[in-house]
Write a protein that holds these residues in place. Structure first.
Motif, short mmCIF file in Angstrom:
data_model
loop_
_atom_site.label_atom_id
_atom_site.label_comp_id
_atom_site.label_asym_id
_atom_site.label_seq_id
_atom_site.Cartn_x
_atom_site.Cartn_y
_atom_site.Cartn_z
N TYR A 49 -37.02 43.09 28.48
CA TYR A 49 -38.19 42.91 27.59
C TYR A 49 -37.82 43.87 26.34
O TYR A 49 -38.78 43.75 25.35
N LEU A 50 -37.15 44.57 26.29
CA LEU A 50 -37.00 45.77 25.23
C LEU A 50 -35.66 44.87 24.22
O LEU A 50 -34.69 45.12 23.97
N LEU A 51 -36.35 43.82 23.38
CA LEU A 51 -35.62 42.98 22.41
C LEU A 51 -35.32 43.66 21.15
O LEU A 51 -36.17 44.54 20.68
N GLU A 52 -34.15 43.59 20.56
CA GLU A 52 -33.92 43.76 19.16
C GLU A 52 -34.81 42.94 18.32
O GLU A 52 -35.39 43.62 17.43
N VAL A 53 -34.74 41.80 18.55
CA VAL A 53 -35.72 40.97 17.36
C VAL A 53 -37.16 41.26 17.63
O VAL A 53 -37.57 41.37 18.85
N ASP A 54 -37.83 41.18 16.40
CA ASP A 54 -39.29 41.50 16.60
C ASP A 54 -40.06 40.18 15.90
O ASP A 54 -41.36 39.98 15.96
N THR A 55 -39.26 39.33 15.19
CA THR A 55 -39.98 38.03 14.82
C THR A 55 -39.09 37.03 15.04
O THR A 55 -37.80 36.87 14.73
N VAL A 56 -39.69 35.75 15.31
CA VAL A 56 -38.93 34.48 15.55
C VAL A 56 -39.79 33.38 14.68
O VAL A 56 -40.87 33.20 14.56
N PHE A 57 -38.87 32.63 14.19
CA PHE A 57 -39.35 31.57 13.48
C PHE A 57 -38.88 30.32 14.10
O PHE A 57 -37.48 30.03 14.34
N PHE A 58 -39.81 29.47 14.67
CA PHE A 58 -39.55 28.35 15.71
C PHE A 58 -39.70 26.92 14.82
O PHE A 58 -41.09 26.83 14.72
N LEU A 59 -38.87 26.19 15.02
CA LEU A 59 -38.89 24.81 14.16
C LEU A 59 -38.89 23.71 14.91
O LEU A 59 -37.65 23.77 15.68
N SER A 60 -39.79 22.67 15.28
CA SER A 60 -39.39 21.61 16.14
C SER A 60 -40.23 20.34 15.58
O SER A 60 -41.14 20.71 14.88
N ASP A 61 -39.70 19.10 15.91
CA ASP A 61 -40.14 18.09 15.42
C ASP A 61 -40.82 17.19 16.74
O ASP A 61 -41.45 16.02 16.47
N GLY A 62 -40.67 17.49 17.85
CA GLY A 62 -41.06 16.76 19.00
C GLY A 62 -41.80 17.38 20.00
O GLY A 62 -41.80 18.62 20.44
N ARG A 63 -42.41 16.46 21.07
CA ARG A 63 -42.84 17.05 22.40
C ARG A 63 -41.80 17.30 23.33
O ARG A 63 -40.80 16.61 23.23
N PRO A 64 -41.99 18.60 23.83
CA PRO A 64 -41.21 18.92 24.82
C PRO A 64 -40.66 17.75 25.94
O PRO A 64 -41.79 17.13 26.28
N THR A 65 -39.53 17.34 26.01
CA THR A 65 -39.12 16.45 26.94
C THR A 65 -38.02 16.61 27.97
O THR A 65 -37.63 16.03 28.88
N HIS A 66 -37.63 18.16 28.02
CA HIS A 66 -36.65 18.58 29.06
C HIS A 66 -36.80 20.08 29.22
O HIS A 66 -37.31 20.73 28.42
N GLY A 67 -36.52 20.45 30.38
CA GLY A 67 -36.56 21.89 30.68
C GLY A 67 -37.31 22.02 32.04
O GLY A 67 -37.90 21.24 32.69
N GLU A 68 -37.20 23.33 32.33
CA GLU A 68 -37.85 23.84 33.41
C GLU A 68 -39.48 23.35 33.47
O GLU A 68 -40.12 23.12 34.19
N PHE A 69 -39.96 23.69 32.21
CA PHE A 69 -41.35 23.20 31.93
C PHE A 69 -41.41 22.15 30.75
O PHE A 69 -40.70 22.40 29.58
#
Length: 522
Positions: free
Chosen positions: A452-472
């Motif tokens: 939980y002690l990450l280097e990154v402090d800012t994320v830009f997340f880009l997507s065009d679709g509804r989640p269709t795969h993965g654990e959730f």
């Protein structure tokens, strides 16, 4: 009996019969409900262990929602020790709905006698949800627990009582040896609106962990006092990147002034008004927010001064870009007029996104560290960790980005139609939103040390679709999972939506995690 009946008015006989029937029905209904509750608890104890897949086990636990019997607490106690986090989360959800007095008593008694850490953590999560009425006494001892995770959850359970008189017990935890506990205590005191946070927050402005400094800055901005102004001005001199922005935001809440990163103006302001300064009103803060929104539309940062991606500006120097490359990204945008002046190779969503990312990378300042993730069914990273934005890394990033292509899109359907399913790669073109966010926040275990002690402090997340795969894939599960994990990580999460996807999900994702949402259109 015959004489009594003779003296009863005949017109009342139907009323008495109706009343008697109603009482019988109510009694039968009550017995029926009790019987049904008993049966479902028995069935759960009989069948739960036989289920092996996570989905069935979660569904079995959730089948107990709404059971008012206090025995539900005992039935779910061992489930809190389950090795599957999804099953534990389901048990916490069910127990969080136990508001019947007998159930509340059972929960608190179980917590007081619990010795296993897993049980303590589960029950504290239940109390932290805020729906269980309690006075906080059941959790005070756990504020000194050996496990830092228990101490952190105990803080949250105390805060959920919304009782400011309990704030004093959280103050020592501001100096806890574990980063997450220090953050939780600062956040909790601020949530309770306690002035007691100012002392430890002032000291922790120089903490070695940036997450703690972020919590201290935010706390001083929320619990507003004139004495915090010079502390934050001094901290602004020492910080850079995102935390400098955080200092400015806190100072603005304390002063209703808009001097940005210009330290000399803050110092001049304070030297002029310190002896007669008063905390601004809510109306003054509202006016500041309006003025800032107007100025933001006019202000364009100089090259290298800030990271700007699809209009979102951030002075962070530890940035991660997460880009959707699922099959639907090959589609053209519908509102072409919105992109006509962008000089893009085509109107495909992928070309627009790649072009803008390359431009953003080119404009990164020399002091910025960055990385890029792409995701569809699988998540792939450009580099193993953040790298400095020098000329070499920028060239490499732009080359890597330029090679990104939508995976398994509509154009591949022809291949699949003639039996070339492998070449079409359709199975790899799904939208694994949870997987991408898990990697970005280190939830997936990819972080080698202190996840939980990450280097990154800012994320830009880009997507065009509804989640269709993965654990959730359910958006509520994703929102809840990200928000809970990010309580520890303190990452600002900006989101960008493109295409015809219902974007409420992305908007909430940004709002829950301190970020900005941008809708690029259809």
């Amino acid at each position: 009996m015959q004489t009594l009946r003779a003296h009863l008015p005949r017109r009342h006989a139907p009323w008495h019969r109706a009343l008697g029937s109603l009482l019988v029905l109510l009694l039968l209904a009550t017995l029926g409900l009790a019987s049904a509750d008993d049966e479902i608890l028995k069935d759960f104890k009989k069948y739960f262990r036989k289920y092996k897949d996570s989905a069935s086990r979660v569904e079995a636990v959730l089948a107990l929602e709404g059971v008012p019997d206090a025995a539900l607490v005992d039935v779910l106690e061992p489930v809190l020790k389950d090795k599957d986090p999804a099953v534990v989360a389901a048990a916490v959800r069910v127990l969080s709905g136990c508001t019947e007095p007998a159930q509340v008593t059972a929960l608190l008694e179980l917590l007081e006698g619990a010795k296993k850490e897993e049980i303590q953590l589960g029950l504290l999560r239940v109390l932290a949800a805020g729906s269980i009425p309690h006075d906080g006494t059941a959790v005070t001892e756990l504020l000194e627990a050996k496990s830092w995770q228990v101490r952190r959850r105990a803080v949250q359970a105390v805060v959920a009582t919304a009782r400011p008189e309990l704030a004093e017990g959280l103050v020592p935890l501001c100096m806890d040896r574990e980063v997450a506990v220090r953050c939780a205590a600062l956040d909790g005191l601020a949530e309770l609106g306690s002035d007691l946070v100012r002392g430890p927050a002032g000291q922790l402005l120089a903490d070695e962990a940036w997450q703690v400094r972020a919590s201290a800055i935010a706390a001083l901005g929320r619990v507003r006092h004139r004495d915090s102004v010079p502390l934050l001005i001094a901290r602004l001199k020492a910080e850079e990147g995102r935390l400098a922005d955080d200092c400015v935001a806190a100072l603005e809440r304390l002063t209703a002034r808009e001097f940005g990163l210009r330290i000399e103006l803050w110092e001049k302001f304070w030297s002029t008004f310190a002896d007669r300064y008063q905390i601004p009103t809510d109306a003054q803060l509202a006016e500041l927010a309006k003025r800032k929104a107007e100025n933001a539309a006019l202000y364009k940062p100089q090259p290298g001064e800030a990271t700007t991606y699809h209009g979102i500006q951030s002075k962070s120097r530890k940035v991660l870009f997460v880009i959707d490359v699922s099959g639907s990204m090959e589609s053209d945008v519908v509102e072409k007029d919105r992109f006509a002046d962008g000089d893009y190779p085509s109107y495909s969503r992928m070309d627009i996104v790649k072009t803008e990312l390359a431009r953003t990378v080119e404009g990164l300042g020399e002091e910025t560290w960055f990385n890029i993730l792409s995701f569809a069914t699988d998540v792939k990273a450009w580099k193993k960790s953040l790298v400095k934005a020098n000329v070499l890394s920028k060239s490499s990033a732009k080359d890597w980005t330029g090679r990104l292509e939508p995976i398994g899109g509509a154009s591949k359907q022809d291949l699949a139609a003639v039996g070339l399913v492998g070449a079409a790669n359709l199975d790899k073109g799904r939208t694994n939103t949870w997987g991408a966010l898990s990697r970005a926040l280190g939830i997936d275990g990819s972080a080698k040390k202190d996840p939980y002690l990450l280097e990154v402090d800012t994320v830009f997340f880009l997507s065009d679709g509804r989640p269709t795969h993965g654990e959730f894939v359910d958006i509520e599960d994703i929102l809840k999972g990200v928000k809970e994990a990010n309580e520890l990580r303190k990452v600002v999460l900006h989101t960008i939506g493109i295409g015809e996807f219902q974007k409420t999900f992305l908007k909430r994702l940004a709002e829950d995690n301190g970020g900005v949402f941008v809708d690029l259109g259809r």
